[in-house]
Each structure stands twice: as C-alpha cells, then as structure tokens.
Design an enzyme around this catalytic site. Structure first.
Site, PDB file in Angstrom:
ATOM      1  N   ASN A  25      48.702  44.371  50.966  1.00 44.03           N
ATOM      2  CA  ASN A  25      48.448  44.535  49.539  1.00 44.03           C
ATOM      3  C   ASN A  25      49.691  44.068  48.802  1.00 44.03           C
ATOM      4  OD1 ASN A  25      48.543  46.019  46.836  1.00 44.03           O
ATOM      5  ND2 ASN A  25      46.445  46.450  47.515  1.00 44.03           N
ATOM      6  N   SER A  48      43.098  43.884  47.551  1.00 42.77           N
ATOM      7  CA  SER A  48      43.406  44.279  46.176  1.00 42.77           C
ATOM      8  C   SER A  48      42.724  45.605  45.892  1.00 42.77           C
ATOM      9  CB  SER A  48      42.923  43.224  45.181  1.00 42.77           C
ATOM     10  OG  SER A  48      43.006  43.725  43.852  1.00 42.77           O
ATOM     11  N   GLU A  49      43.470  46.560  45.347  1.00 48.40           N
ATOM     12  CA  GLU A  49      42.878  47.875  45.101  1.00 48.40           C
ATOM     13  C   GLU A  49      41.757  47.826  44.074  1.00 48.40           C
ATOM     14  OE1 GLU A  49      46.832  47.876  42.760  1.00 48.40           O
ATOM     15  OE2 GLU A  49      46.018  47.027  44.596  1.00 48.40           O
ATOM     16  N   LEU A  50      41.666  46.717  43.318  1.00 48.27           N
ATOM     17  CA  LEU A  50      40.569  46.582  42.363  1.00 48.27           C
ATOM     18  C   LEU A  50      39.235  46.329  43.060  1.00 48.27           C
ATOM     19  CD1 LEU A  50      42.098  44.520  39.418  1.00 48.27           C
ATOM     20  CD2 LEU A  50      41.763  46.968  39.604  1.00 48.27           C
TER      21      LEU A  50
END
Length: 220
Positions: A25, A48-50
């Site tokens: 990440n 991606s944390e999205l």
C-alpha cells in the site's frame, strides 16, 4: 543534493524494499512514485484502501476517469489487468487481516520509538487520517519514506510532538540522507547517501543515532 532530485532518489531506494509478489500500500505523495523504479523481474500488487487491488499508474488525461477511479489522494488512477474493485469493508479487511505485506507512508514526524505522526497539524485544516491508522498496525511492515527535514527543521525526533497516527509501528525510515532501522535500542543508521557525512545526518536529526559497524552506501 538538488531539490528536484530528492524525491526520485528516495523513491528509487524505497523500490529496493520490494520483493516479487508483495502486496503493498503506497501513501499519498512520494510513496506512489516508488513503483516507477521497480527492479527488473519484480512485480507487486498495489492495494488502495479506497477499494482497488491491483492499482496501476496515473493515466494520461485522455484515459483518466476522475469520477470513479482515483488513488488515496483523490487523483486519477488506473487498474492493472487482473485487478479488482472492492467495497471499503473488504478493503479494510485485507489490511486488518494482515494481507498487506508492507505499507509505505510519508510523515510529518517520526521518532526513535517508531511512533508516526502523519495526519494532522493542530490548527490547520487537514483532509483526515484516511486509512493510515489501520495500515500502520495491519500491514506486516511500515516503512516511512520522506525528506529528512522540512524547510531545514528536523522531522525525526526522540519523541513525536504532533498527535500520533499510530505508536510503535515504524520499522524503517528512508530519506535522501540515510536509511534508519527502528530498533529496541533506538535508531540505527545502516545506509548513508555519500553526498552527506555522518555528522550532517546527525545534525539534521533530533534524536540519537547509532551508526552501524557495517554502514553501506545508499547508492549501490
């Protein structure tokens, strides 16, 4: 070192931390540059944390989809062949479940105990913590990649002064001046940029540094 060369220099050194098959990440800013310098034969999956697993490079204006495909900073992004989209719950389950091998984050401050402050300056408007708090404790490794100082002022302290993102989470710090390992005894300098001296690194750091007996050059 010329200002324009600092970020590419750091990104190129950070890329040496990647091993084939890693799930990583990359934080906003400098960390996203690191995949531009992947060593030959090394392939990583960028999370991606999205909600992207298999995030790709920033697209050109013709192929950008800024309404639907963006990186953690809200800038247009892309997805590699075989990549996938997830909702936030699944994305953070990957982080909290220990499935991210390493996170690479910038910092406002980091200290000798491995504490990280990278989300807010009191009194200033900030976008929020985002996924950094989860990444710091959920990823198997947390590596800070940043410029060593801010306008000549130290960013590495014996103890952070700003509100923490997470405590005792940072494993390694990579700057344009050196590479520091965070150990139970404090900061250990294992590599140095030959453009600087040990004395210059210590003068730019507001925490004690132990120099490795096997100190190497960052340029190898």
């Amino acid at each position: 070192m010329e200002k324009s060369m600092i970020k590419p220099f750091i990104a190129k050194r950070v890329a040496q931390e990647f091993t084939d098959g890693m799930v990583v990440n990359l934080g906003i800013g400098l960390p996203v540059l690191c995949t531009n310098y992947l060593p030959e034969g090394i392939h990583v999956t960028v999370h991606s944390e999205l909600g992207i697993v298999g995030q790709g490079p920033a697209p050109d204006a013709e192929h950008a989809d800024p309404m639907h495909v963006v990186d953690a900073g809200g800038s247009p992004s892309s997805v590699v062949l075989g990549g996938a989209f997830t909702d936030s719950s699944d994305s953070f389950a990957l982080i909290r479940g220990g499935h991210v091998d390493a996170c690479f984050l910038g910092a406002l401050e980091v200290d000798a105990q491995g504490n990280l402050a990278n989300w807010i300056i009191p009194g200033k408007k900030m976008p929020g913590m985002g996924g950094a708090m989860d990444l710091c404790v959920g990823a198997k490794k947390c590596i800070v990649c940043m410029e060593h100082t801010a306008k000549g002022n130290p960013k590495i302290f014996e103890k952070c002064r700003l509100p923490l993102t997470a405590s005792h989470c940072v494993n390694k710090i990579i700057t344009e001046m050196c590479v520091l390992e965070v150990t139970p005894e404090g900061l250990l300098m294992t590599e140095i940029n030959p453009e600087f001296t040990v004395e210059q690194v210590k003068a730019a750091t507001a925490a004690p540094i132990t120099v490795s007996a096997d100190l190497k050059s960052m340029i190898g």
